[in-house]
Design a protein around this motif. Structure first.
Motif, PDB file in Angstrom:
ATOM      1  N   LEU A 180      38.043  26.551  38.986  1.00  0.00           N
ATOM      2  CA  LEU A 180      38.687  27.637  39.097  1.00  0.00           C
ATOM      3  C   LEU A 180      38.623  28.381  37.790  1.00  0.00           C
ATOM      4  CD1 LEU A 180      42.441  27.769  40.247  1.00  0.00           C
ATOM      5  CD2 LEU A 180      41.980  28.647  37.836  1.00  0.00           C
ATOM      6  N   ARG A 181      38.522  29.662  37.914  1.00  0.00           N
ATOM      7  CA  ARG A 181      38.582  30.477  36.787  1.00  0.00           C
ATOM      8  C   ARG A 181      39.778  31.651  37.202  1.00  0.00           C
ATOM      9  NH1 ARG A 181      33.151  29.424  37.339  1.00  0.00           N
ATOM     10  NH2 ARG A 181      32.081  29.211  35.269  1.00  0.00           N
ATOM     11  N   ALA A 182      40.587  31.782  36.164  1.00  0.00           N
ATOM     12  CA  ALA A 182      41.475  32.815  36.207  1.00  0.00           C
ATOM     13  C   ALA A 182      41.554  33.870  35.318  1.00  0.00           C
ATOM     14  CB  ALA A 182      42.736  32.007  35.817  1.00  0.00           C
ATOM     15  N   TYR A 183      41.749  35.226  35.865  1.00  0.00           N
ATOM     16  CA  TYR A 183      41.708  36.421  35.086  1.00  0.00           C
ATOM     17  C   TYR A 183      43.201  37.217  35.125  1.00  0.00           C
ATOM     18  CZ  TYR A 183      36.683  35.670  36.285  1.00  0.00           C
ATOM     19  OH  TYR A 183      35.402  35.187  36.390  1.00  0.00           O
ATOM     20  N   ALA A 184      43.088  37.962  34.061  1.00  0.00           N
ATOM     21  CA  ALA A 184      44.451  38.998  33.962  1.00  0.00           C
ATOM     22  C   ALA A 184      43.881  39.890  33.650  1.00  0.00           C
ATOM     23  CB  ALA A 184      45.275  38.159  32.822  1.00  0.00           C
ATOM     24  N   SER A 185      44.758  41.140  34.081  1.00  0.00           N
ATOM     25  CA  SER A 185      44.602  42.314  34.009  1.00  0.00           C
ATOM     26  C   SER A 185      45.639  43.284  33.943  1.00  0.00           C
ATOM     27  CB  SER A 185      43.487  43.012  35.279  1.00  0.00           C
ATOM     28  OG  SER A 185      43.321  44.265  35.005  1.00  0.00           O
ATOM     29  N   LEU A 186      45.737  44.250  33.000  1.00  0.00           N
ATOM     30  CA  LEU A 186      46.825  45.220  32.729  1.00  0.00           C
ATOM     31  C   LEU A 186      46.231  46.743  32.862  1.00  0.00           C
ATOM     32  CD1 LEU A 186      49.781  45.574  32.183  1.00  0.00           C
ATOM     33  CD2 LEU A 186      49.324  45.864  29.791  1.00  0.00           C
ATOM     34  N   MET A 187      46.570  47.295  34.115  1.00  0.00           N
ATOM     35  CA  MET A 187      45.589  48.460  34.765  1.00  0.00           C
ATOM     36  C   MET A 187      46.556  49.736  34.542  1.00  0.00           C
ATOM     37  SD  MET A 187      43.488  48.501  38.135  1.00  0.00           S
ATOM     38  CE  MET A 187      42.315  49.551  38.672  1.00  0.00           C
ATOM     39  N   ASP A 188      46.146  50.684  34.049  1.00  0.00           N
ATOM     40  CA  ASP A 188      46.530  52.023  33.828  1.00  0.00           C
ATOM     41  C   ASP A 188      46.573  52.900  35.170  1.00  0.00           C
ATOM     42  OD1 ASP A 188      47.333  51.513  31.194  1.00  0.00           O
ATOM     43  OD2 ASP A 188      45.456  52.316  30.567  1.00  0.00           O
ATOM     44  N   PRO A 189      47.477  53.753  35.565  1.00  0.00           N
ATOM     45  CA  PRO A 189      47.566  54.725  36.554  1.00  0.00           C
ATOM     46  C   PRO A 189      46.024  55.314  36.686  1.00  0.00           C
ATOM     47  CG  PRO A 189      49.573  54.830  35.687  1.00  0.00           C
ATOM     48  CD  PRO A 189      48.648  54.004  34.659  1.00  0.00           C
ATOM     49  N   GLY A 190      45.585  55.581  37.843  1.00  0.00           N
ATOM     50  CA  GLY A 190      44.314  56.307  38.010  1.00  0.00           C
ATOM     51  C   GLY A 190      42.976  55.524  37.710  1.00  0.00           C
ATOM     52  N   ILE A 191      43.307  54.504  37.445  1.00  0.00           N
ATOM     53  CA  ILE A 191      41.903  53.684  37.040  1.00  0.00           C
ATOM     54  C   ILE A 191      41.409  52.644  38.118  1.00  0.00           C
ATOM     55  CG2 ILE A 191      41.051  51.855  35.325  1.00  0.00           C
ATOM     56  CD1 ILE A 191      41.492  54.430  33.908  1.00  0.00           C
ATOM     57  N   SER A 192      40.322  52.734  38.279  1.00  0.00           N
ATOM     58  CA  SER A 192      39.571  51.620  39.282  1.00  0.00           C
ATOM     59  C   SER A 192      38.292  51.066  38.583  1.00  0.00           C
ATOM     60  CB  SER A 192      39.128  52.573  40.580  1.00  0.00           C
ATOM     61  OG  SER A 192      37.906  53.296  40.320  1.00  0.00           O
ATOM     62  N   PHE A 193      37.990  49.724  38.786  1.00  0.00           N
ATOM     63  CA  PHE A 193      36.890  49.100  38.158  1.00  0.00           C
ATOM     64  C   PHE A 193      36.478  47.971  39.281  1.00  0.00           C
ATOM     65  CE2 PHE A 193      40.688  47.945  35.688  1.00  0.00           C
ATOM     66  CZ  PHE A 193      40.557  46.662  35.988  1.00  0.00           C
ATOM     67  N   VAL A 194      35.362  47.310  39.117  1.00  0.00           N
ATOM     68  CA  VAL A 194      34.811  46.375  39.998  1.00  0.00           C
ATOM     69  C   VAL A 194      34.505  45.137  39.409  1.00  0.00           C
ATOM     70  CG1 VAL A 194      32.868  45.623  41.446  1.00  0.00           C
ATOM     71  CG2 VAL A 194      33.864  48.235  41.452  1.00  0.00           C
ATOM     72  N   HIS A 195      34.974  44.031  39.966  1.00  0.00           N
ATOM     73  CA  HIS A 195      34.889  42.700  39.428  1.00  0.00           C
ATOM     74  C   HIS A 195      33.348  42.041  39.983  1.00  0.00           C
ATOM     75  CE1 HIS A 195      35.547  38.370  37.770  1.00  0.00           C
ATOM     76  NE2 HIS A 195      35.578  38.111  39.089  1.00  0.00           N
ATOM     77  N   ALA A 196      32.725  41.524  39.028  1.00  0.00           N
ATOM     78  CA  ALA A 196      31.324  40.684  39.653  1.00  0.00           C
ATOM     79  C   ALA A 196      31.720  39.585  39.680  1.00  0.00           C
ATOM     80  CB  ALA A 196      30.368  40.963  38.873  1.00  0.00           C
ATOM     81  N   PHE A 197      31.865  38.694  40.674  1.00  0.00           N
ATOM     82  CA  PHE A 197      32.067  37.171  40.612  1.00  0.00           C
ATOM     83  C   PHE A 197      31.028  36.500  39.758  1.00  0.00           C
ATOM     84  CE2 PHE A 197      34.645  38.864  43.876  1.00  0.00           C
ATOM     85  CZ  PHE A 197      36.087  38.158  43.630  1.00  0.00           C
ATOM     86  N   HIS A 198      31.463  35.515  39.383  1.00  0.00           N
ATOM     87  CA  HIS A 198      30.657  34.205  38.495  1.00  0.00           C
ATOM     88  C   HIS A 198      29.535  33.860  39.753  1.00  0.00           C
ATOM     89  CE1 HIS A 198      29.210  30.638  36.528  1.00  0.00           C
ATOM     90  NE2 HIS A 198      29.640  31.400  35.253  1.00  0.00           N
ATOM     91  N   PRO A 199      28.241  33.588  39.520  1.00  0.00           N
ATOM     92  CA  PRO A 199      27.541  32.888  40.277  1.00  0.00           C
ATOM     93  C   PRO A 199      27.961  31.730  40.907  1.00  0.00           C
ATOM     94  CG  PRO A 199      26.514  33.951  38.563  1.00  0.00           C
ATOM     95  CD  PRO A 199      27.718  33.727  38.120  1.00  0.00           C
ATOM     96  N   SER A 200      27.947  31.434  42.289  1.00  0.00           N
ATOM     97  CA  SER A 200      28.355  30.113  43.024  1.00  0.00           C
ATOM     98  C   SER A 200      27.009  29.468  43.551  1.00  0.00           C
ATOM     99  CB  SER A 200      29.372  30.593  44.014  1.00  0.00           C
ATOM    100  OG  SER A 200      29.733  29.596  44.766  1.00  0.00           O
ATOM    101  N   ARG A 201      27.167  28.173  43.459  1.00  0.00           N
ATOM    102  CA  ARG A 201      26.142  27.355  44.032  1.00  0.00           C
ATOM    103  C   ARG A 201      26.649  26.916  45.375  1.00  0.00           C
ATOM    104  NH1 ARG A 201      26.524  22.800  39.429  1.00  0.00           N
ATOM    105  NH2 ARG A 201      28.404  23.404  39.528  1.00  0.00           N
ATOM    106  N   SER A 202      27.665  27.459  45.961  1.00  0.00           N
ATOM    107  CA  SER A 202      28.006  26.869  47.177  1.00  0.00           C
ATOM    108  C   SER A 202      27.387  28.048  48.312  1.00  0.00           C
ATOM    109  CB  SER A 202      29.462  26.776  47.361  1.00  0.00           C
ATOM    110  OG  SER A 202      29.894  26.731  48.796  1.00  0.00           O
ATOM    111  N   PRO A 203      26.942  27.858  49.424  1.00  0.00           N
ATOM    112  CA  PRO A 203      26.399  28.622  50.423  1.00  0.00           C
ATOM    113  C   PRO A 203      27.722  29.209  51.217  1.00  0.00           C
ATOM    114  CG  PRO A 203      26.251  26.192  51.296  1.00  0.00           C
ATOM    115  CD  PRO A 203      26.840  26.481  49.911  1.00  0.00           C
ATOM    116  N   GLU A 204      28.782  28.558  51.300  1.00  0.00           N
ATOM    117  CA  GLU A 204      29.989  29.374  51.875  1.00  0.00           C
ATOM    118  C   GLU A 204      30.561  30.662  51.131  1.00  0.00           C
ATOM    119  OE1 GLU A 204      30.889  27.822  54.786  1.00  0.00           O
ATOM    120  OE2 GLU A 204      29.447  26.459  54.414  1.00  0.00           O
ATOM    121  N   ARG A 205      31.305  31.223  51.778  1.00  0.00           N
ATOM    122  CA  ARG A 205      32.153  32.354  51.159  1.00  0.00           C
ATOM    123  C   ARG A 205      32.884  31.697  50.265  1.00  0.00           C
ATOM    124  NH1 ARG A 205      34.975  35.951  55.469  1.00  0.00           N
ATOM    125  NH2 ARG A 205      35.428  33.778  56.290  1.00  0.00           N
ATOM    126  N   ARG A 206      32.821  32.405  49.088  1.00  0.00           N
ATOM    127  CA  ARG A 206      33.885  31.944  48.076  1.00  0.00           C
ATOM    128  C   ARG A 206      35.369  32.328  48.326  1.00  0.00           C
ATOM    129  NH1 ARG A 206      31.290  33.768  43.314  1.00  0.00           N
ATOM    130  NH2 ARG A 206      32.583  32.451  41.932  1.00  0.00           N
TER     131      ARG A 206
END
Length: 275
Positions: A180-206
């Motif tokens: 498990l990895r946990a992330y926290a964010s405090l996001m200002d109005p009007g902002i957007s951004f993208v999270h790139a997931f950590h590489p996974s060794r599983s063939p299934e959807r994470r």
């Protein structure tokens, strides 16, 4: 049909969470916990408990025991007083992370310190196979608002990864004996951004889960307040979450998670990645 760049999103609305008002404790349960039982929401990947608690001043959880779970707290406001059978005693304020690998067993108490209510999320995760009965361990970390602002700040990461220090107090994420990895964010109005997931060794959807903190006060009714839009970076549905809402995410191996603050106030949220 889903593609490798899509994310299936299943919302878990604020009104669907278990909730209880005990006077001294106001609590929400995303998964089955205590007297709240929901056979369709027992756990998700390694994520077993996600409680959002408000504890009144000078009250709290007396000494009680745990074993074979990874348990951590994320302090949102107020101050949390912690004592445990390993000899740890401290006061944790906003931005603090308290991580306990309960292993063969520990006892602890958690109370509101001072004259203000303490508001925090408590999370339990199942340990990796074969690591549930290790020696108990305790860690603390602290992240300022600026460290979380307009980004996904990693606050918890697997103890067997290069991302963590095994020191009791250190910079960077706290170690967890779980996938498990946990992330926290405090996001200002009007902002957007993208999270790139950590590489996974599983063939299934994470599996991942996102939770919007309910900062405006205890509300068991329809969610209100902030507006966080969540979806895949390239394709697939987009949904809007408000305070107390969450979503199950089934993530394609090439998908990025896009978030956008479409409201007028800052959004505080947590992302749990079980990939």
């Amino acid at each position: 049909m889903s593609s490798s760049k899509s994310i299936e999103i299943i919302p878990r609305r604020n009104t669907e969470r278990g909730h209880a008002d005990h006077g001294w404790l106001k609590s929400f349960h995303t998964f089955s916990f205590a007297n709240f039982n929901d056979s369709e929401h027992e756990s998700f990947g390694s994520l077993r408990v996600l409680n959002e608690d408000r504890v009144a001043p000078s009250t709290g959880f007396g000494t009680h025991s745990h074993r074979e779970y990874e348990i951590f707290s994320y302090v949102i406001s107020g101050a949390l007083e912690h004592q445990d059978s390993m000899g740890n005693t401290e006061i944790l304020s906003r931005g603090a992370i308290q991580m306990t690998s309960t292993g063969t067993g520990i006892s602890h108490s958690e109370k509101a310190h001072g004259s203000q209510e303490v508001h925090f999320c408590q999370i339990w995760a199942s340990p990796r196979p074969g690591e549930g009965r290790g020696k108990p361990a305790y860690f603390t970390r602290h992240f300022t608002d600026e460290e979380k602002r307009n980004q996904f700040r990693l606050i918890i990461a697997p103890s067997n990864s290069s991302e963590v220090s095994l020191d009791r107090e250190a910079a960077g994420p706290a170690p967890i004996r779980s996938q498990l990895r946990a992330y926290a964010s405090l996001m200002d109005p009007g902002i957007s951004f993208v999270h790139a997931f950590h590489p996974s060794r599983s063939p299934e959807r994470r599996k991942a889960y996102i939770h919007v903190v309910q900062k405006s006060g205890y509300n068991p009714g329809n969610a209100k307040g902030v507006r966080l839009r969540v979806g895949a970076q390239i394709e697939g549905p987009i949904i809007e979450l408000r305070e107390g809402d969450g979503s199950y995410l089934f993530v394609g191996k090439d998908a990025g998670l896009k978030v956008e603050n479409a409201g007028e106030g800052a959004v505080e949220f947590l992302l749990f990645d079980m990939g």
